[in-house]
Write an enzyme that holds these catalytic residues in place. Sequence first.
Site, PDB file in Angstrom:
ATOM      1  N   PRO A 174     -13.176   6.634 -31.659  1.00  0.00           N
ATOM      2  CA  PRO A 174     -13.681   6.309 -30.312  1.00  0.00           C
ATOM      3  C   PRO A 174     -14.377   4.959 -30.289  1.00  0.00           C
ATOM      4  O   PRO A 174     -15.222   4.663 -31.138  1.00  0.00           O
ATOM      5  CB  PRO A 174     -14.665   7.452 -30.025  1.00  0.00           C
ATOM      6  N   CYS A 175     -14.006   4.151 -29.300  1.00  0.00           N
ATOM      7  CA  CYS A 175     -14.486   2.767 -29.280  1.00  0.00           C
ATOM      8  C   CYS A 175     -15.674   2.551 -28.357  1.00  0.00           C
ATOM      9  O   CYS A 175     -16.290   1.491 -28.389  1.00  0.00           O
ATOM     10  CB  CYS A 175     -13.350   1.838 -28.863  1.00  0.00           C
ATOM     11  N   GLN A 176     -16.034   3.547 -27.531  1.00  0.00           N
ATOM     12  CA  GLN A 176     -17.084   3.314 -26.538  1.00  0.00           C
ATOM     13  C   GLN A 176     -18.422   2.941 -27.182  1.00  0.00           C
ATOM     14  O   GLN A 176     -19.212   2.202 -26.609  1.00  0.00           O
ATOM     15  CB  GLN A 176     -17.270   4.549 -25.654  1.00  0.00           C
TER      16      GLN A 176
END
Length: 477
Positions: free
Chosen positions: A153-155
């Site tokens: 996940p890049c958030q």
Amino acid sequence: MESKSNTYSVDEFAEFLSVSPQYVRSLIRQKKLPAEMVGSIWLISKDITSDPNVMMNIKVDVSDQIRKEKKSDSPIALSFFSGAMGLDIGLRKAGINVLLASEIDPDTRKTIILNHPNIGLIGDINKYSISDILQYANIDDKNDIDLIIGGPPCQAFSTAGKRKGFEDKRGNVFLEFIEKAIKLKPKFIVIENVRGLLSAPLNHRPHEYRGKNFPPLSQNELSGGALNFIIFLLEKANYKVSFNLYNSANFGSPQKRERVVIICSREDIEIPYLIPSHSESGEFNLPKWKTFRDATNDLVEDDQVYIQFPEKRLKYYKILKEDQYWKDLPIELQKEALGKSYYSSGGRTGFLRRIAWDKPAPTLVTNPAMPATDLAHPEKDRPLSIQEYKRIQEFPDNYEFFGTITSQYRQIGNAVPISLGYSIGKHILALIQKKKIKNSFKDFKYSRYLNTDNVSFRKEFAKRNESKIREEELLPF
């Protein structure tokens, strides 16, 4: 109606699906679940449980599954945070066999099984041991895994968010992925992530606690601290690490999408950067970037499926032409259209944006009709369609996406362009086969940013951190 022995009541079917009776009644109301009212109760035929299309449509989630084929042609790969499998389709196109996918979103899991019915499938990687992973991939610990690939996940690292990095639970799953990848001992590990990873700190210090009245930032709080720690973990496990920031348009995608790709090798070899197949204006005698027109010119307008812009926004789109955005409106309409956002800082390039026919599309977002991230058709007064999204991300036209239209946009928008996946796959295959990779593209502009490669990153990070620090102090726990 069949006899009662051949039917389920609502409560019985709810128990069969492991859902609430209310959920079953809502499926009946939405006409997703065939049922017949007998007296005052609904009855559901047991025959529908053998209809895969009906069951896929009504289950909250599909079950994990062990890969259905025992044979595993080499080279083999295991995929984590797989999403709709754009990256994995690219790998398979290059000749790398993806045996296992990992995904937690119910709609996306259904998309995976719809299109790859024999693949191994698991959910949250925190819940699986190494032996579990091998079991679902249907391989034993004697198999030498060629590649572990994942886009955690890049958030937590996005420049658009709070950038808490590994303090965010999504950042922590990044560390879990690295730990499991190292334990699985593949020949290569590939990690794909957002540009923000290059500058994210390992530990975030709020801006109100920085400055001359506070202690200087520690190494863990420095820009780039998160990536520095990732490199530390991988090199400690004897992996050689190389990375760069790549614009997918340079690899044949009709989209300007920039992603960090980290390639790690268990062997002490030089890892060249990816080999571009296209360039913006034909530099290095390469074909020019593919455009939105190239990708979509044969689509029929009447066949397009899309959400609608709010009526008040259409007023402005009727004025804007191809490749224009809010700044191309008269000044009074700019203020009217943006409201308070007009007076905020930043480029605000996502407001009221019509894309161009003869350029690659901008980075696809998870919803093309959100106020600050509009992606409108060059001419039509509508957002980009699902079919256009698929073409831009290079999914086959017959690739099925499960879920509502907003869910489909999200799945496609989050994917890795298939051309970039293919380029990564070709690169890894050449390294596995010990072929010499000739990179004759010295000074090639891989992205719009400078100093985004591993060599430049290490130099810049060393400048930010002149004082020595003990190895154990790098550990966040």
